[in-house]
Design a protein around this motif. Structure first.
Motif, PDB file in Angstrom:
ATOM      1  N   GLY A 178      -6.754   0.660  -3.495  1.00 15.90           N
ATOM      2  CA  GLY A 178      -5.258   1.569  -2.864  1.00 15.90           C
ATOM      3  C   GLY A 178      -4.298   0.472  -2.935  1.00 15.90           C
ATOM      4  O   GLY A 178      -3.037   0.749  -2.442  1.00 15.90           O
ATOM      5  N   GLU A 179      -4.420  -0.766  -2.557  1.00 13.82           N
ATOM      6  CA  GLU A 179      -3.432  -1.883  -2.561  1.00 13.82           C
ATOM      7  C   GLU A 179      -3.114  -2.562  -3.745  1.00 13.82           C
ATOM      8  O   GLU A 179      -4.088  -2.599  -4.808  1.00 13.82           O
ATOM      9  CB  GLU A 179      -3.815  -2.935  -1.513  1.00 13.82           C
ATOM     10  CG  GLU A 179      -4.180  -2.548   0.009  1.00 13.82           C
ATOM     11  CD  GLU A 179      -4.802  -3.574   0.706  1.00 13.82           C
ATOM     12  OE1 GLU A 179      -4.507  -3.484   2.082  1.00 13.82           O
ATOM     13  OE2 GLU A 179      -5.298  -4.569   0.287  1.00 13.82           O
TER      14      GLU A 179
ATOM     15  N   SER B 195       2.787  -3.924   3.272  1.00 18.61           N
ATOM     16  CA  SER B 195       1.786  -3.763   4.404  1.00 18.61           C
ATOM     17  C   SER B 195       1.244  -5.064   4.845  1.00 18.61           C
ATOM     18  O   SER B 195       1.165  -5.363   6.204  1.00 18.61           O
ATOM     19  CB  SER B 195       0.431  -3.115   3.657  1.00 18.61           C
ATOM     20  OG  SER B 195      -0.263  -3.729   2.688  1.00 18.61           O
TER      21      SER B 195
ATOM     22  N   ARG C   6       0.858  -1.191   0.085  1.00 15.72           N
ATOM     23  CA  ARG C   6       0.106   0.175   0.076  1.00 15.72           C
ATOM     24  C   ARG C   6       0.995   1.413  -0.174  1.00 15.72           C
ATOM     25  O   ARG C   6       1.747   1.567   0.808  1.00 15.72           O
ATOM     26  CB  ARG C   6      -0.848   0.039   1.178  1.00 15.72           C
ATOM     27  CG  ARG C   6      -1.823   1.382   1.296  1.00 15.72           C
ATOM     28  CD  ARG C   6      -2.418   1.117   2.427  1.00 15.72           C
ATOM     29  NE  ARG C   6      -3.650   0.064   2.339  1.00 15.72           N
ATOM     30  CZ  ARG C   6      -4.956   0.370   1.959  1.00 15.72           C
ATOM     31  NH1 ARG C   6      -5.287   1.590   1.369  1.00 15.72           N
ATOM     32  NH2 ARG C   6      -5.473  -0.590   2.001  1.00 15.72           N
ATOM     33  N   GLU C   7       0.683   1.900  -0.842  1.00 22.45           N
ATOM     34  CA  GLU C   7       1.633   3.358  -1.140  1.00 22.45           C
ATOM     35  C   GLU C   7       2.865   2.796  -1.190  1.00 22.45           C
ATOM     36  O   GLU C   7       3.926   3.518  -0.716  1.00 22.45           O
ATOM     37  CB  GLU C   7       1.126   4.298   0.073  1.00 22.45           C
ATOM     38  CG  GLU C   7      -0.170   4.533  -0.142  1.00 22.45           C
ATOM     39  CD  GLU C   7      -0.531   5.682   0.975  1.00 22.45           C
ATOM     40  OE1 GLU C   7       0.323   5.931   1.581  1.00 22.45           O
ATOM     41  OE2 GLU C   7      -1.484   6.220   1.047  1.00 22.45           O
TER      42      GLU C   7
END
Length: 397
Positions: free
Chosen positions: A136-137, A123, A118-119
């Motif tokens: 977003g993942e 994560s 993530r970003e």
């Protein structure tokens, strides 16, 4: 559980009503106004949703978490926001070109896990089973959880030089596994490789972070111990002479065969690397180093040293054998002398009237005949004594 069953049973009337309305809509669809067409489409969507809910218990997995993941994926599919949908078998996706960003749903077998970012930051580690990838993942890596051997084909040759400048070609093979990996006491609804779950997730994350060499290069987790072993082997070979490496100058232990030099070196490297690999969540179960290329000069040197060693051993064995023969000869000579003296003493005791000179003369005649049969002659002192007893020589002063 009972409320869920009542709710599913109540779906049947709604499903029948939606079906009847849809059939009526089909009849007048071509001449109906746009609001009616829109209402008909909504009914069709409702019909599909009710049908999914009705047959969902027959198609979905048993666990509540996985049923929830299927409902979530179906909802995203209806609204056209489901970006990825795929399956992973032994760490390999069925369709490698499949988009990996979320929202998405992946089915992983018991031998697989996946890393989700993530970003740009790792994560979580998920799997096996149904795994949701949220918005977003992104799924960045798929991992084969089974113990791995590397390389799987023909190993490439590692060119190294000893301290005295002799070039060698070596081949390396490794067998590695995740550090906490062990079989659970019961395999019911569990992965035999993803156990214990928390320790395995932490180990996989550590291994994937260490395998990312830079932005443009990422190794597989099982390649990392192989690369570390290559570097350690080059250093250790470079710090040893060729003779020391292949036991040309070792002291021989009586009754003991020297250990294989490369096998002993591989075990030393494996023990050293396991201390560093522990921090990466990996353990090396086996390291094999084989010699594939040897210069002709080194080969001749090895043969000459082998010959000299066996020549030394042969000379020592011959010396030991000769000394043993001499000892046996001395013991036999002593025994025969004692038997001869006992025989003479027995004759003198049994026949006191016989002169000792006669007995000694008879003994010397018998000894001379025995010695002549062996191709030898009596010593000079015994010849003189024999001649004296026969009266052919006078006693000296």
């Amino acid at each position: 559980m009972r409320s869920t069953r009542r709710w599913r049973a109540g779906l049947w009337p709604g499903l029948v009503v939606a079906l009847v309305l849809c059939l009526l809509g089909w009849r007048g669809l071509l001449r109906a106004p746009w609001p009616i067409i829109g209402f008909w489409l909504v009914l069709m969507a409702l019909y599909g949703f009710l049908l999914f809910q009705l047959f969902f218990p027959l198609l979905a997995p048993a666990t509540g978490r996985e049923q929830e993941a299927l409902r979530w994926a179906f909802a995203h599919f209806l609204f056209g926001t489901l970006h990825s949908l795929g399956a992973v078998d032994a760490g390999q996706p069925r369709h490698p070109s499949e988009p990996r960003e979320g929202p998405g749903l992946w089915l992983l077998d018991a031998r697989s896990a996946m890393a989700i970012e993530r970003e740009g930051t790792l994560s979580r580690i998920a799997g096996p089973g149904l795994v949701r990838v949220e918005a977003g993942e992104q799924a960045v890596a798929f991992v084969d959880l089974r113990p791995q051997g590397f390389p799987r084909g023909d190993a490439s040759t590692l060119q190294v030089r000893t301290q005295d400048g002799i070039a060698l070609g070596l081949k390396i093979r490794t067998a590695v596994a995740f550090l906490p990996q062990n079989l659970p006491p019961t395999l019911f609804r569990r992965s035999p490789y993803f156990f214990p779950p928390r320790a395995m997730s932490r180990a996989i994350a550590q291994a994937l972070r260490a395998a990312r060499v830079d932005e443009d290069r990422t190794l597989h987790w099982f390649e990392l111990p192989y690369e570390m072993a290559r570097g350690e082997l080059s250093i250790r070979i470079g710090n040893r002479l060729f003779d020391q490496l292949f036991l040309f100058t070792q002291l021989e232990n009586a009754g003991e065969a020297p250990a294989a030099p490369l096998a002993r070196l591989a075990e030393e490297i494996r023990t050293t690397l396991n201390q560093d690999l522990r921090a990466l969540g990996i353990r090396m179960d086996r390291l094999r180093v084989t010699l594939s290329e040897v210069p002709e000069e080194a080969r001749r040197q090895r043969v000459e040293v082998w010959r000299s060693q066996w020549a030394t051993r042969l000379a020592r064995w011959i010396g030991l054998a000769e000394s043993e023969v001499l000892m046996e000869y001395a013991r036999a000579r002593y025994a025969s002398q004692m038997e001869m003296l006992e025989a003479i003493n027995g004759v003198l005791t049994a026949y006191p009237e016989v002169s000792p000179e006669v007995i000694l003369l008879h003994f010397l005649e018998t000894l001379d005949a025995t010695v002549r049969q062996s191709g030898l002659t009596l010593p000079e002192e015994l010849k003189q004594l024999w001649e004296y007893l026969r009266g052919e020589r006078s006693r000296g002063p």
